[in-house]
Design a protein around this motif. Structure first.
Motif, PDB file in Angstrom:
ATOM      1  N   GLY A  43      -1.519   5.267  -9.817  1.00  0.00           N
ATOM      2  CA  GLY A  43      -2.611   6.016 -10.407  1.00  0.00           C
ATOM      3  C   GLY A  43      -3.476   6.667  -9.356  1.00  0.00           C
ATOM      4  O   GLY A  43      -3.007   7.176  -8.344  1.00  0.00           O
ATOM      5  N   GLU A  44      -4.787   6.630  -9.549  1.00  0.00           N
ATOM      6  CA  GLU A  44      -5.725   7.293  -8.646  1.00  0.00           C
ATOM      7  C   GLU A  44      -5.757   6.585  -7.299  1.00  0.00           C
ATOM      8  O   GLU A  44      -6.026   5.394  -7.206  1.00  0.00           O
ATOM      9  CB  GLU A  44      -7.116   7.298  -9.290  1.00  0.00           C
ATOM     10  N   LYS A  45      -5.498   7.309  -6.234  1.00  0.00           N
ATOM     11  CA  LYS A  45      -5.442   6.726  -4.901  1.00  0.00           C
ATOM     12  C   LYS A  45      -6.669   7.136  -4.088  1.00  0.00           C
ATOM     13  O   LYS A  45      -7.280   8.171  -4.336  1.00  0.00           O
ATOM     14  CB  LYS A  45      -4.180   7.180  -4.158  1.00  0.00           C
ATOM     15  N   ASP A  46      -6.999   6.361  -3.080  1.00  0.00           N
ATOM     16  CA  ASP A  46      -8.068   6.697  -2.159  1.00  0.00           C
ATOM     17  C   ASP A  46      -7.570   7.814  -1.237  1.00  0.00           C
ATOM     18  O   ASP A  46      -6.667   7.605  -0.437  1.00  0.00           O
ATOM     19  CB  ASP A  46      -8.455   5.454  -1.360  1.00  0.00           C
ATOM     20  N   SER A  47      -8.170   8.965  -1.314  1.00  0.00           N
ATOM     21  CA  SER A  47      -7.685  10.121  -0.561  1.00  0.00           C
ATOM     22  C   SER A  47      -7.927   9.989   0.934  1.00  0.00           C
ATOM     23  O   SER A  47      -7.365  10.758   1.718  1.00  0.00           O
ATOM     24  CB  SER A  47      -8.347  11.395  -1.085  1.00  0.00           C
ATOM     25  N   THR A  48      -8.776   9.047   1.358  1.00  0.00           N
ATOM     26  CA  THR A  48      -9.036   8.881   2.787  1.00  0.00           C
ATOM     27  C   THR A  48      -7.985   8.020   3.473  1.00  0.00           C
ATOM     28  O   THR A  48      -7.969   7.937   4.700  1.00  0.00           O
ATOM     29  CB  THR A  48     -10.414   8.237   3.015  1.00  0.00           C
ATOM     30  N   TYR A  49      -7.128   7.383   2.714  1.00  0.00           N
ATOM     31  CA  TYR A  49      -6.110   6.511   3.306  1.00  0.00           C
ATOM     32  C   TYR A  49      -4.937   7.365   3.765  1.00  0.00           C
ATOM     33  O   TYR A  49      -4.287   8.021   2.941  1.00  0.00           O
ATOM     34  CB  TYR A  49      -5.663   5.465   2.284  1.00  0.00           C
ATOM     35  N   TYR A  51      -1.961   6.820   4.541  1.00  0.00           N
ATOM     36  CA  TYR A  51      -0.625   6.469   4.082  1.00  0.00           C
ATOM     37  C   TYR A  51      -0.602   6.273   2.569  1.00  0.00           C
ATOM     38  O   TYR A  51       0.158   5.469   2.038  1.00  0.00           O
ATOM     39  CB  TYR A  51      -0.139   5.213   4.800  1.00  0.00           C
ATOM     40  N   ALA A  52      -1.438   7.053   1.883  1.00  0.00           N
ATOM     41  CA  ALA A  52      -1.488   6.950   0.420  1.00  0.00           C
ATOM     42  C   ALA A  52      -0.152   7.277  -0.214  1.00  0.00           C
ATOM     43  O   ALA A  52       0.170   6.781  -1.295  1.00  0.00           O
ATOM     44  CB  ALA A  52      -2.581   7.861  -0.133  1.00  0.00           C
ATOM     45  N   TRP A  53       0.652   8.109   0.444  1.00  0.00           N
ATOM     46  CA  TRP A  53       1.963   8.467  -0.110  1.00  0.00           C
ATOM     47  C   TRP A  53       2.851   7.240  -0.286  1.00  0.00           C
ATOM     48  O   TRP A  53       3.775   7.250  -1.115  1.00  0.00           O
ATOM     49  CB  TRP A  53       2.678   9.487   0.777  1.00  0.00           C
TER      50      TRP A  53
END
Length: 378
Positions: A43-49, A51-53
């Motif tokens: 779902g919604e991921k932290d865009s600052t991480y 390695y969110a992919w």
């Protein structure tokens, strides 16, 4: 005469033995900083991480049974090389123990050509497990990791039950943060340690395996490895000779049932299989013999009565677990990559940190399949 695996067509009754696995943490520098995790996997991921992919997702995609394929270990080519450690000529290499494990600095895995990867495969087969420090591996594209790296060493395995990054099921993710985990937990046992080799229930289990962490606590979350070659050599000659006549059932049924019960991610992508493998297998590159049993997936010895099978298997499990003099413990450092040969080693995650206090542990495993286990009997 050669012993190889056979596939069982009827499922067997199996014990419920859970697997250990990695945990969680913070940011690529391993400084202990926590990021807000996605509210729900996929779902919604932290865009600052950064390695969110690679955050864990599950989907309802199902896959047909795996089919057999021809595998030639790239390390076989390195047997022809005049200097098989040429790829390490500018590196600093420290043995973790005299006969098992190595720690390497000064070489970038991403810069190896095919010849270097062949030599790498032989080196890992000889040392069992090798830690490569200060790598840029984590910053490559997932396509490079899978196609340019992982596929060099065999057909990429898609795990039947684990989480994976969206669109890349060939990665097996290890993940735990303050709110969730997508690997097994051990609230009903003294310890999280479970020595195992990965997915040995497959007809062609993995060979050279790659594990790397995107994020980890400042301390804790080490991985332990045991040499099943040295474990075999410690046994008496007469007992080794007897074990070489035996075959063992390896099963993925309990792992699938665990997920079907709503655990992990509740996903089973491929129907579980059971296969019979030789209890002692031989490495195609080094010729070394190794025990090939593990408490997570081995179920019983073919042809023995229950009590006989349990006595031998439990003896060997205990032997592997207590063999501190043929084990190593790998402490993760930022940007480390660990390679091991799944044919001749077993390992266990060490879940010794508190997710709420110590942060997230997030890593990925690339798991190429190798040949069917065999033992040449002279």
């Amino acid at each position: 005469m050669s012993t190889v695996t056979q596939t069982l067509t009827e499922p067997l009754k199996t014990l419920h033995l859970r697997s250990a696995s990695p945990e969680n943490t913070e940011k690529p520098g391993f400084k202990g900083t926590k990021y807000d995790h996605d509210k729900d996997a996929g779902g919604e991921k932290d865009s600052t991480y950064p390695y969110a992919w690679a955050l864990p997702t599950f989907n309802n995609t199902t896959y047909p049974p795996l089919t057999a394929f021809d595998h030639k270990d790239p390390g076989l080519e390195a047997l022809k090389h005049e200097n098989p450690r040429e790829f390490l000529q500018n590196a600093q290499v420290s043995d973790l123990t005299p006969k098992f494990g190595a720690d390497v600095s000064g070489v970038q895995l991403t810069q190896l050509d095919l010849r270097g990867k062949q030599q790498l495969a032989r080196f890992v087969a000889e040392r069992g497990i090798v830690v490569f420090r200060d790598q840029d591996f984590q910053d490559q594209t997932p396509q490079w990791m899978l196609n340019e790296w992982g596929s060099t060493f065999g057909r990429l395995h898609v795990h039947p039950t684990s989480a994976h990054p969206e669109g890349h099921p060939e990665f097996h993710l290890v993940y735990r943060d303050m709110s969730k985990t997508f690997n097994y937990e051990f609230t009903d046992r003294f310890t999280s340690s479970v020595w195992h080799s990965d997915v040995t229930y497959e007809e062609q289990p993995p060979g050279l395996t790659t594990l790397f962490l995107f994020d980890s606590p400042a301390s804790g979350g080490d991985t332990a490895y045991v040499s099943q070659v040295e474990a075999y050599k410690r046994l008496s000659p007469s007992f080794r000779a007897y074990l070489e006549t035996l075959e063992v059932v390896h099963s993925g049924v309990e792992q699938a049932n665990f997920s079907r019960a709503g655990n992990r991610g509740g996903t089973v992508r491929r129907e579980p299989v059971e296969n019979v493998h030789p209890l002692v297998r031989q490495h195609p590159v080094t010729g070394e013999k190794a025990l090939f049993v593990n408490k997570q997936f081995s179920r019983r010895i073919v042809g023995l009565k229950h009590e006989e099978s349990e006595a031998i298997l439990n003896l060997l499990y205990d032997h592997l677990a207590k063999g501190v003099d043929f084990q190593v413990r790998v402490k993760w450092s930022p940007r480390a990559v660990v390679l091991w040969d799944n044919r001749i080693t077993a390992h266990s995650a060490i879940v010794d940190f508190d997710s709420a206090q110590d942060g997230r542990r997030h890593g990925a495993r690339i798991t190429p399949q190798a040949e069917r286990p065999f033992l040449n009997k002279n």
